[in-house]
Design a protein around this motif. Structure first.
Motif, PDB file in Angstrom:
ATOM      1  N   ARG A 122       0.839  -1.195   0.000  1.00 52.97           N
ATOM      2  CA  ARG A 122       0.000   0.000   0.000  1.00 52.97           C
ATOM      3  C   ARG A 122       0.874   1.245   0.000  1.00 52.97           C
ATOM      4  O   ARG A 122       1.798   1.352   0.791  1.00 52.97           O
ATOM      5  CB  ARG A 122      -0.910  -0.017   1.215  1.00 52.97           C
ATOM      6  N   TRP A 123       0.550   2.159  -0.912  1.00 54.18           N
ATOM      7  CA  TRP A 123       1.238   3.445  -0.934  1.00 54.18           C
ATOM      8  C   TRP A 123       0.597   4.343   0.120  1.00 54.18           C
ATOM      9  O   TRP A 123      -0.616   4.309   0.329  1.00 54.18           O
ATOM     10  CB  TRP A 123       1.091   4.113  -2.291  1.00 54.18           C
TER      11      TRP A 123
ATOM     12  N   HIS B 138       1.657  12.414  -9.890  1.00 56.39           N
ATOM     13  CA  HIS B 138       0.555  13.197 -10.439  1.00 56.39           C
ATOM     14  C   HIS B 138      -0.745  12.403 -10.345  1.00 56.39           C
ATOM     15  O   HIS B 138      -0.769  11.204 -10.627  1.00 56.39           O
ATOM     16  CB  HIS B 138       0.813  13.557 -11.908  1.00 56.39           C
ATOM     17  N   VAL B 139      -1.824  13.102  -9.973  1.00 54.76           N
ATOM     18  CA  VAL B 139      -3.143  12.492  -9.863  1.00 54.76           C
ATOM     19  C   VAL B 139      -4.152  13.413 -10.553  1.00 54.76           C
ATOM     20  O   VAL B 139      -4.166  14.615 -10.307  1.00 54.76           O
ATOM     21  CB  VAL B 139      -3.556  12.293  -8.385  1.00 54.76           C
ATOM     22  N   LEU B 140      -4.965  12.815 -11.434  1.00 54.98           N
ATOM     23  CA  LEU B 140      -6.038  13.553 -12.097  1.00 54.98           C
ATOM     24  C   LEU B 140      -7.359  13.207 -11.415  1.00 54.98           C
ATOM     25  O   LEU B 140      -7.663  12.023 -11.234  1.00 54.98           O
ATOM     26  CB  LEU B 140      -6.145  13.166 -13.568  1.00 54.98           C
ATOM     27  N   THR B 141      -8.119  14.229 -11.047  1.00 58.36           N
ATOM     28  CA  THR B 141      -9.461  13.992 -10.527  1.00 58.36           C
ATOM     29  C   THR B 141     -10.452  14.703 -11.435  1.00 58.36           C
ATOM     30  O   THR B 141     -10.147  15.745 -12.009  1.00 58.36           O
ATOM     31  CB  THR B 141      -9.634  14.482  -9.074  1.00 58.36           C
ATOM     32  N   MET B 142     -11.607  14.105 -11.560  1.00 59.12           N
ATOM     33  CA  MET B 142     -12.659  14.665 -12.396  1.00 59.12           C
ATOM     34  C   MET B 142     -13.790  15.135 -11.491  1.00 59.12           C
ATOM     35  O   MET B 142     -14.321  14.332 -10.715  1.00 59.12           O
ATOM     36  CB  MET B 142     -13.190  13.627 -13.389  1.00 59.12           C
TER      37      MET B 142
ATOM     38  N   ALA C 291     -11.359   4.176 -15.017  1.00 62.30           N
ATOM     39  CA  ALA C 291     -10.713   4.182 -16.325  1.00 62.30           C
ATOM     40  C   ALA C 291      -9.183   4.182 -16.260  1.00 62.30           C
ATOM     41  O   ALA C 291      -8.537   3.554 -17.090  1.00 62.30           O
ATOM     42  CB  ALA C 291     -11.191   5.378 -17.138  1.00 62.30           C
ATOM     43  N   LEU C 292      -8.621   4.881 -15.310  1.00 60.53           N
ATOM     44  CA  LEU C 292      -7.155   5.019 -15.216  1.00 60.53           C
ATOM     45  C   LEU C 292      -6.732   4.883 -13.756  1.00 60.53           C
ATOM     46  O   LEU C 292      -6.247   5.831 -13.149  1.00 60.53           O
ATOM     47  CB  LEU C 292      -6.728   6.397 -15.756  1.00 60.53           C
ATOM     48  N   SER C 293      -6.894   3.715 -13.189  1.00 63.08           N
ATOM     49  CA  SER C 293      -6.695   3.506 -11.748  1.00 63.08           C
ATOM     50  C   SER C 293      -5.346   3.953 -11.216  1.00 63.08           C
ATOM     51  O   SER C 293      -5.243   4.361 -10.070  1.00 63.08           O
ATOM     52  CB  SER C 293      -6.894   2.030 -11.397  1.00 63.08           C
ATOM     53  N   GLY C 294      -4.306   3.870 -12.006  1.00 64.56           N
ATOM     54  CA  GLY C 294      -2.979   4.247 -11.534  1.00 64.56           C
ATOM     55  C   GLY C 294      -2.699   5.732 -11.579  1.00 64.56           C
ATOM     56  O   GLY C 294      -1.673   6.190 -11.072  1.00 64.56           O
ATOM     57  N   LEU C 295      -3.610   6.495 -12.178  1.00 63.04           N
ATOM     58  CA  LEU C 295      -3.358   7.916 -12.382  1.00 63.04           C
ATOM     59  C   LEU C 295      -4.538   8.817 -12.049  1.00 63.04           C
ATOM     60  O   LEU C 295      -4.365  10.002 -11.791  1.00 63.04           O
ATOM     61  CB  LEU C 295      -2.962   8.131 -13.858  1.00 63.04           C
ATOM     62  N   SER C 296      -5.758   8.251 -12.038  1.00 63.79           N
ATOM     63  CA  SER C 296      -6.933   9.107 -11.979  1.00 63.79           C
ATOM     64  C   SER C 296      -8.074   8.479 -11.201  1.00 63.79           C
ATOM     65  O   SER C 296      -8.188   7.261 -11.117  1.00 63.79           O
ATOM     66  CB  SER C 296      -7.409   9.406 -13.404  1.00 63.79           C
ATOM     67  N   THR C 297      -8.957   9.344 -10.694  1.00 60.18           N
ATOM     68  CA  THR C 297     -10.190   8.898 -10.050  1.00 60.18           C
ATOM     69  C   THR C 297     -11.329   8.787 -11.059  1.00 60.18           C
ATOM     70  O   THR C 297     -12.465   8.509 -10.670  1.00 60.18           O
ATOM     71  CB  THR C 297     -10.626   9.893  -8.954  1.00 60.18           C
TER      72      THR C 297
END
Length: 180
Positions: A2-3, A35-39, A110-116
């Motif tokens: 776990r990160w 980097h994390v993208l959230t919508m 859609a992009l579990s390693g980078l985005s919510t």
């Protein structure tokens, strides 16, 4: 493993996307900036079918990839709106057809390693034609295409949109198999 997050800093924010820089500790590696993208809004898609074994698809251009392709109707869920209501609205605006019945297909990240970024996919049936699409910016063409031809289009690389491929594949595979 776990990160662990030690904090988050907003780099850019808008009504469409937020870019964050997270300070994370990765076991065996140490602390890094990630980097994390959230919508701000959830996305919805629908496989729209009729009694003649056809799907309703849109032929559209995507300027980011400068590519043309077939897609299923899709769009944002507005604040306080149920995803099923959002896809009803989107199908009608984008195609000119009003779904009579909307059932959940699946939901996925859609992009579990980078985005919510979260998608909810639906199956829409019993559609009634109202007239031309009210949102003329969405597609150059709206067509009912036989399921067999949809499979051929996907195999030929004419459906490259990830949410469309996921929704269509889920419908043709898991959904149909579960209903037998």
């Amino acid at each position: 493993m776990r990160w662990n997050s030690h904090g988050r800093r907003l780099v850019y924010g808008s009504d469409y996307v937020n870019v964050w820089l997270d300070d994370v500790d990765i076991p065996g590696i140490g602390r890094v900036d990630h980097h994390v993208l959230t919508m701000p809004r959830a996305s919805t898609t629908a496989v729209v079918t009729d009694d003649n074994d056809r799907m309703l698809l849109l032929w559209r251009h995507r300027f980011i990839t400068d590519s043309w392709g077939w897609e299923v109707p899709a769009g944002w869920t507005d604040p306080g709106e149920e995803p099923a209501d959002a896809i009803r609205r989107e199908v009608e605006e984008e195609t000119g057809w009003r779904p009579g019945k909307v059932e959940p297909l699946t939901g996925y990240n859609a992009l579990s390693g980078l985005s919510t970024m979260r998608f909810s996919s639906f199956h829409a049936t019993e559609c009634r034609y109202l007239g031309p699409p009210t949102d003329r910016s969405e597609a150059s063409r709206v067509e009912w295409i036989s399921t067999e031809d949809v499979i051929e289009l996907a195999a030929a690389g004419e459906i490259t949109d990830g949410p469309s491929l996921t929704a269509i594949s889920y419908y043709l595979g898991i959904h149909r198999r579960a209903r037998k």
